[in-house]
Design a protein around this motif. Sequence first.
Motif, PDB file in Angstrom:
ATOM      1  N   ILE A 138     107.269  22.182   1.794  1.00  8.28           N
ATOM      2  CA  ILE A 138     108.581  22.398   2.418  1.00  8.28           C
ATOM      3  C   ILE A 138     109.666  21.961   1.441  1.00  8.28           C
ATOM      4  O   ILE A 138     109.659  20.830   0.948  1.00  8.28           O
ATOM      5  CB  ILE A 138     108.695  21.612   3.739  1.00  8.28           C
ATOM      6  N   ARG A 139     110.618  22.846   1.190  1.00  7.18           N
ATOM      7  CA  ARG A 139     111.604  22.630   0.133  1.00  7.18           C
ATOM      8  C   ARG A 139     112.749  21.701   0.566  1.00  7.18           C
ATOM      9  O   ARG A 139     113.041  21.542   1.751  1.00  7.18           O
ATOM     10  CB  ARG A 139     112.174  23.973  -0.322  1.00  7.18           C
ATOM     11  N   PRO A 140     113.427  21.102  -0.420  1.00  5.98           N
ATOM     12  CA  PRO A 140     114.512  20.164  -0.137  1.00  5.98           C
ATOM     13  C   PRO A 140     115.620  20.719   0.744  1.00  5.98           C
ATOM     14  O   PRO A 140     116.148  20.000   1.597  1.00  5.98           O
ATOM     15  CB  PRO A 140     115.046  19.820  -1.536  1.00  5.98           C
ATOM     16  N   ASP A 141     116.014  21.992   0.544  1.00  3.41           N
ATOM     17  CA  ASP A 141     117.128  22.519   1.326  1.00  3.41           C
ATOM     18  C   ASP A 141     116.796  22.565   2.817  1.00  3.41           C
ATOM     19  O   ASP A 141     117.697  22.480   3.663  1.00  3.41           O
ATOM     20  CB  ASP A 141     117.557  23.895   0.824  1.00  3.41           C
ATOM     21  N   PHE A 142     115.507  22.684   3.141  1.00  2.36           N
ATOM     22  CA  PHE A 142     115.095  22.691   4.546  1.00  2.36           C
ATOM     23  C   PHE A 142     115.282  21.304   5.173  1.00  2.36           C
ATOM     24  O   PHE A 142     115.774  21.175   6.298  1.00  2.36           O
ATOM     25  CB  PHE A 142     113.623  23.124   4.665  1.00  2.36           C
ATOM     26  N   TRP A 143     114.911  20.271   4.440  1.00  4.24           N
ATOM     27  CA  TRP A 143     114.980  18.906   4.977  1.00  4.24           C
ATOM     28  C   TRP A 143     116.350  18.251   4.802  1.00  4.24           C
ATOM     29  O   TRP A 143     116.653  17.235   5.447  1.00  4.24           O
ATOM     30  CB  TRP A 143     113.939  18.021   4.296  1.00  4.24           C
ATOM     31  N   GLN A 144     117.184  18.804   3.954  1.00  2.17           N
ATOM     32  CA  GLN A 144     118.437  18.140   3.580  1.00  2.17           C
ATOM     33  C   GLN A 144     119.301  17.694   4.759  1.00  2.17           C
ATOM     34  O   GLN A 144     119.720  16.532   4.809  1.00  2.17           O
ATOM     35  CB  GLN A 144     119.244  19.039   2.648  1.00  2.17           C
ATOM     36  N   PRO A 145     119.597  18.557   5.753  1.00  4.42           N
ATOM     37  CA  PRO A 145     120.450  18.099   6.858  1.00  4.42           C
ATOM     38  C   PRO A 145     119.857  16.913   7.622  1.00  4.42           C
ATOM     39  O   PRO A 145     120.589  16.007   8.040  1.00  4.42           O
ATOM     40  CB  PRO A 145     120.554  19.344   7.755  1.00  4.42           C
ATOM     41  N   MET A 146     118.539  16.904   7.790  1.00  9.58           N
ATOM     42  CA  MET A 146     117.910  15.816   8.518  1.00  9.58           C
ATOM     43  C   MET A 146     117.968  14.505   7.724  1.00  9.58           C
ATOM     44  O   MET A 146     118.279  13.446   8.274  1.00  9.58           O
ATOM     45  CB  MET A 146     116.446  16.185   8.821  1.00  9.58           C
ATOM     46  N   VAL A 147     117.675  14.597   6.442  1.00  8.88           N
ATOM     47  CA  VAL A 147     117.728  13.404   5.590  1.00  8.88           C
ATOM     48  C   VAL A 147     119.139  12.823   5.576  1.00  8.88           C
ATOM     49  O   VAL A 147     119.340  11.606   5.683  1.00  8.88           O
ATOM     50  CB  VAL A 147     117.266  13.738   4.152  1.00  8.88           C
ATOM     51  N   GLN A 148     120.126  13.708   5.482  1.00 12.67           N
ATOM     52  CA  GLN A 148     121.506  13.235   5.417  1.00 12.67           C
ATOM     53  C   GLN A 148     121.992  12.702   6.762  1.00 12.67           C
ATOM     54  O   GLN A 148     122.824  11.793   6.808  1.00 12.67           O
ATOM     55  CB  GLN A 148     122.403  14.363   4.913  1.00 12.67           C
ATOM     56  N   LYS A 149     121.459  13.237   7.846  1.00 16.39           N
ATOM     57  CA  LYS A 149     121.858  12.765   9.173  1.00 16.39           C
ATOM     58  C   LYS A 149     121.540  11.277   9.350  1.00 16.39           C
ATOM     59  O   LYS A 149     122.317  10.536   9.970  1.00 16.39           O
ATOM     60  CB  LYS A 149     121.155  13.574  10.265  1.00 16.39           C
ATOM     61  N   VAL A 150     120.400  10.849   8.817  1.00 17.14           N
ATOM     62  CA  VAL A 150     120.016   9.438   8.963  1.00 17.14           C
ATOM     63  C   VAL A 150     120.399   8.622   7.726  1.00 17.14           C
ATOM     64  O   VAL A 150     120.039   7.443   7.625  1.00 17.14           O
ATOM     65  CB  VAL A 150     118.504   9.295   9.244  1.00 17.14           C
ATOM     66  N   ASN A 151     121.126   9.274   6.805  1.00 21.95           N
ATOM     67  CA  ASN A 151     121.521   8.622   5.553  1.00 21.95           C
ATOM     68  C   ASN A 151     120.299   7.989   4.894  1.00 21.95           C
ATOM     69  O   ASN A 151     120.316   6.833   4.465  1.00 21.95           O
ATOM     70  CB  ASN A 151     122.596   7.556   5.807  1.00 21.95           C
ATOM     71  N   GLY A 152     119.226   8.776   4.836  1.00 22.94           N
ATOM     72  CA  GLY A 152     117.948   8.249   4.388  1.00 22.94           C
ATOM     73  C   GLY A 152     117.721   8.311   2.892  1.00 22.94           C
ATOM     74  O   GLY A 152     118.392   9.041   2.160  1.00 22.94           O
ATOM     75  N   THR A 153     116.763   7.518   2.455  1.00 21.49           N
ATOM     76  CA  THR A 153     116.267   7.548   1.084  1.00 21.49           C
ATOM     77  C   THR A 153     114.889   8.183   1.105  1.00 21.49           C
ATOM     78  O   THR A 153     114.005   7.749   1.857  1.00 21.49           O
ATOM     79  CB  THR A 153     116.166   6.123   0.493  1.00 21.49           C
ATOM     80  N   ILE A 154     114.698   9.222   0.309  1.00 21.35           N
ATOM     81  CA  ILE A 154     113.394   9.883   0.234  1.00 21.35           C
ATOM     82  C   ILE A 154     112.431   8.966  -0.508  1.00 21.35           C
ATOM     83  O   ILE A 154     112.713   8.524  -1.626  1.00 21.35           O
ATOM     84  CB  ILE A 154     113.508  11.235  -0.484  1.00 21.35           C
ATOM     85  N   VAL A 155     111.294   8.677   0.117  1.00 20.35           N
ATOM     86  CA  VAL A 155     110.321   7.770  -0.486  1.00 20.35           C
ATOM     87  C   VAL A 155     108.990   8.475  -0.714  1.00 20.35           C
ATOM     88  O   VAL A 155     108.556   9.302   0.080  1.00 20.35           O
ATOM     89  CB  VAL A 155     110.114   6.502   0.373  1.00 20.35           C
TER      90      VAL A 155
END
Length: 287
Positions: free
Chosen positions: A47-64
């Motif tokens: 699954i590519r970054p653009d798909f997950w981007q809104p969700m990651v940014q919603k929680v102000n998350g750090t990709i680990v």
Amino acid sequence: MEKSKVYFTKDITPEAVLKLYDALGASLPGKVAVKLHSGEVGNQNFIRPDFWQPMVQKVNGTIVECNTAYEGKRNTTAAHWETMDQHGWTKIAKVDIMDEEGELELSVEDGKKIQKNYVGAHLKNYDSMLVLTHFKGHPMGGFGGSLKNISIGIASSHGKAYIHGVGNVDDFWNSDHDSFLESMADAAKSIVQFFDGKIAYINVMKNMSVDCDCCAVAEDPKMADIGMLASLDPVALDQACVDLVYQSDDPGKSHLIERMESRNGIHTVEAAAELGIGSREYELVEI
């Protein structure tokens, strides 16, 4: 006992991911780790970054992520950082290779096969976790869902070998298979306990190859996409995904089912339920 709720949508879009998350009513305080699969170089199904981007940014998350324990483009910190850049993860959020500076030992209370789990040392820097998982097949585990993502996925490079070898890193490829699956459940338990309720899970049933995103050369999917699911219970979530594969009317499902059954993949879910991580009984709520 009330059944765990698993929320489901047939819509596979970034916007639908946000709706699933909102349906959970999850509380992810403080610094949020977002565990996902960075994808092996050459893999066409992750699954590519653009798909997950809104969700990651919603929680102000750090990709680990953590380094792998086998040859590839993610088995050293330097190579993994190159892959993170190449695949575009560093463009959408902060990224942390959690075992870049060593590992942290977690205890596994009453583990079936292992009593400790070695994870990336940086795990201690996070207050909560969002687990974003691509549900698909796997050459060894039968399938990869949330339980695998928080066990093998969060383990350090050495920790991955420790789980695979059922406590003996020298037995990486030759350990008893069901014991390996139980070790994954043991490791998952230590992560669930570490975050103590401050963890949420979303599974995407898309591009469901029999092979994992860790495979540089993966088989193309043979069955159609199904949808996305979310839960606060990783056992219920993975069980629901397995059930949806069996319930599908797509004849291509036989390929994925053969992979799951030939590797006894459901045993990880069985073991996790027995360890008290969650329940295989669930209520599917369509949104």
